[in-house]
Design an enzyme around this catalytic site. Structure first.
Site, mmCIF file in Angstrom:
data_model
loop_
_atom_site.group_PDB
_atom_site.id
_atom_site.type_symbol
_atom_site.label_atom_id
_atom_site.label_comp_id
_atom_site.label_asym_id
_atom_site.label_seq_id
_atom_site.Cartn_x
_atom_site.Cartn_y
_atom_site.Cartn_z
ATOM 1 N N CYS A 1 0.654 -1.200 0.079
ATOM 2 C CA CYS A 1 -0.099 0.189 -0.058
ATOM 3 C C CYS A 1 0.663 1.344 -0.025
ATOM 4 C CB CYS A 1 -1.029 -0.055 1.098
ATOM 5 S SG CYS A 1 -1.984 -1.483 1.071
ATOM 6 N N HIS B 1 -3.375 6.899 1.417
ATOM 7 C CA HIS B 1 -3.687 5.744 1.027
ATOM 8 C C HIS B 1 -5.170 5.634 1.553
ATOM 9 C CE1 HIS B 1 -4.079 1.333 0.366
ATOM 10 N NE2 HIS B 1 -3.895 1.187 1.837
ATOM 11 N N ASN C 1 -9.922 -1.170 0.091
ATOM 12 C CA ASN C 1 -8.462 -0.908 0.071
ATOM 13 C C ASN C 1 -7.976 -1.483 -1.308
ATOM 14 O OD1 ASN C 1 -5.941 -1.045 0.070
ATOM 15 N ND2 ASN C 1 -5.795 -1.601 2.449
#
Ligand code: COA
Length: 313
Positions: free
Chosen positions: A112, A240, A270
């Site tokens: 990520c 993020h 996500n």
């Protein structure tokens, strides 16, 4: 020297899975997922949609938006933890498909934080006079590695790709920041058994949550300090997209208004290294950015890792 984003592209799988569908697979509810994460839906790759196909689609759109020929790219960096193949890497697959004959191509696996790590790596190449035009792609099909029987993690993730063209621009120079904490790596893992067994992501959710809430404000403050940059000059913090609660907590710790923290985790979950470029494109389409706006981008996740950078629109 600073890079300038001149084109953005995205690719999202057609199939959308909502929380109701997830609640038929594991013991959970739409209300629990929304309250603890802010997520309502996520896109899931099916019918031949892969990390590579999504990456190529996003890359082509970014090149079109930037109005440049693929042959003028010097560098392609793909951030992915769900590559179909390790050799050739996904960046080489994109190179072949778009005809970026002279580009140097490699993948990175920083999960990520990957988009920001790739972005900062391109800046370093530009400072070293090794690159003038680069393509960065974050592409993931996390649905292939999520443990669909683990309600603590499968509710969080989605598939997608985002790409940006970054071109050299010498109007300003910011120092980016990156860090890795290998000692805390056990908090978020994805084994690679080379086909001997199915590989799954495993996560200590509360450990990752605590890490993010403590470390993201810290890296932002350090980034602003080393660049002698005031918070007031930042138009947006593009973080993020992991969990709405993490973003809210970061805003609170920084004592910054929530409207400086755009989110779209509600719609995509996500998507790891794809989440920041997907959000950038949505904001650009809404004309949220004006020429000269300063944006802080922060990636955080497995490693554990953190990356931050100041971007001038
Ligand atoms: N539905 C219903 N209940 C759930 C659930 C789900 N999907 N997942 C966990 N629970 C339960 C737990 O079993 C636990 O029950 P118990 O109290 O009876 O033991 C309870 O909810 C609380 O669990 P907890 O893990 O403390 O919840 P939380 O508020 O920390 O939320 C996460 C869990 C995963 C949403 C949260 O920790 C998180 O978002 N962490 C960061 C993860 C992340 O962003 N990873 C990627 C980083 S890049």
């Amino acid at each position: 020297m600073i890079g300038k984003i001149t084109g953005i592209g995205t690719a999202l799988p057609k199939y959308v899975m909502d929380n109701e569908e997830l609640s038929t697979m594991v013991e959970t509810t739409d209300q629990w997922i929304r309250e603890r994460t802010g997520i309502r839906t996520r896109h899931i790759a099916r019918n031949g949609e892969t990390t590579t196909s999504l990456a190529i689609e996003a890359a082509k759109e970014a090149l079109k938006a930037a109005k440049i020929e693929a042959a003028s790219l010097d560098l392609i960096i793909v951030s992915t933890n769900t590559a179909i193949d390790l050799m050739p890497n996904t960046a080489c697959e994109i190179q072949k498909e778009i005809g970026a004959f002279v580009a140097t191509c490699f993948d990175i696996t920083v999960a990520c934080s990957g988009f920001v790590f790739a972005y900062n790596t391109v800046l370093a190449y530009m400072r070293a006079n090794m690159c003038k035009k680069a393509l960065i792609v974050g592409s993931e099909t996390l649905s292939n590695v999520v443990d669909w029987s683990d309600r603590g993690s499968c509710i969080l993730f989605g598939d997608g790709a985002g790409a940006v063209v970054l071109e050299e621009d010498d109007s300003e120079n910011f120092k980016p920041l990156m860090s890795s904490m290998g000692a805390k790596g056990e908090a978020l893992t994805l084994t690679n058994s080379f086909g001997k067994a199915r590989d799954f992501m495993a996560m200590d959710g509360s450990e990752v949550f605590k890490f993010a809430v403590a470390s993201v404000p810290k890296i932002i403050e350090e980034l602003l300090m080393i660049n002698q940059f005031e918070k007031e000059k930042i138009k947006y913090y593009v973080l993020h997209q992991a969990n709405k609660r993490i973003i809210d907590a970061v805003a609170k710790r920084l004592k910054e208004p929530l409207d400086k923290f755009p989110t779209n985790v509600e719609n995509y979950g996500n998507t790891s290294s794809a989440s920041i470029p997907i959000l950038l494109k949505e904001m650009d389409e809404k004309n949220s950015f004006k020429k000269g706006d300063y944006i802080v981008m922060v990636g955080f996740g497995a490693g554990l890792s953190l990356g931050a950078t100041i971007l001038k629109w």
